[in-house]
Design an enzyme around this catalytic site. Sequence first.
Site, PDB file in Angstrom:
ATOM      1  N   GLN A 180       0.836  -1.200   0.000  1.00 58.56           N
ATOM      2  CA  GLN A 180       0.000   0.000   0.000  1.00 58.56           C
ATOM      3  C   GLN A 180       0.872   1.253   0.000  1.00 58.56           C
ATOM      4  OE1 GLN A 180      -3.360  -0.049   2.539  1.00 58.56           O
ATOM      5  NE2 GLN A 180      -4.085   1.855   1.680  1.00 58.56           N
ATOM      6  N   PHE A 181       1.145   1.762  -1.203  1.00 63.38           N
ATOM      7  CA  PHE A 181       1.990   2.949  -1.343  1.00 63.38           C
ATOM      8  C   PHE A 181       1.350   4.175  -0.714  1.00 63.38           C
ATOM      9  CE2 PHE A 181      -0.707   3.476  -5.035  1.00 63.38           C
ATOM     10  CZ  PHE A 181      -0.826   4.848  -5.177  1.00 63.38           C
ATOM     11  N   THR A 182       0.029   4.176  -0.543  1.00 60.63           N
ATOM     12  CA  THR A 182      -0.646   5.354   0.000  1.00 60.63           C
ATOM     13  C   THR A 182      -0.298   5.609   1.468  1.00 60.63           C
ATOM     14  OG1 THR A 182      -2.651   4.111   0.541  1.00 60.63           O
ATOM     15  CG2 THR A 182      -2.561   5.167  -1.629  1.00 60.63           C
TER      16      THR A 182
END
Length: 147
Positions: free
Chosen positions: A78-80
């Site tokens: 999850q890059f967010t």
Amino acid sequence: MKVVIQRCKHAQVVVGEQVTGEIGQGLMVLVGVTHEDETKDAVYLAEKVAGLRIFEDDDHKMNLSVQDMGGSILSVSQFTLYGDSRKGKRPSFMAAARPEAAQKLYELFNAELRSRGLSVETGIFGADMDVSLTNWGPVTLILDSRS
């Protein structure tokens, strides 16, 4: 590296119409990677997650790790987690590592968990995923390898 850990009774990830990962009792782990992260960050967080004592023993005290209670892990990239929304209304993801570097460390993190005897299910790196879980407690923790 940053992880969000949720103790769960059940969790799954679906890509398209296919379930790519599903667990019963254990940990749902969202994994984010930033530019400065290295192998040591993935190893450190895998060790920390595997040994984190957030499951209750017979005395109702958080004394057991996911390893101790024979649970599983659902790991989802999850890059967010490295989204920055201090300016404006649209988050910037400049702090997130490039996909090639992030995927290597994400996969190393999962391999390190498996090397500790844990069953690890995953989503598909970079895919649009539907993630669901039943948070148990609720118990949610955020760990950062730089803190």
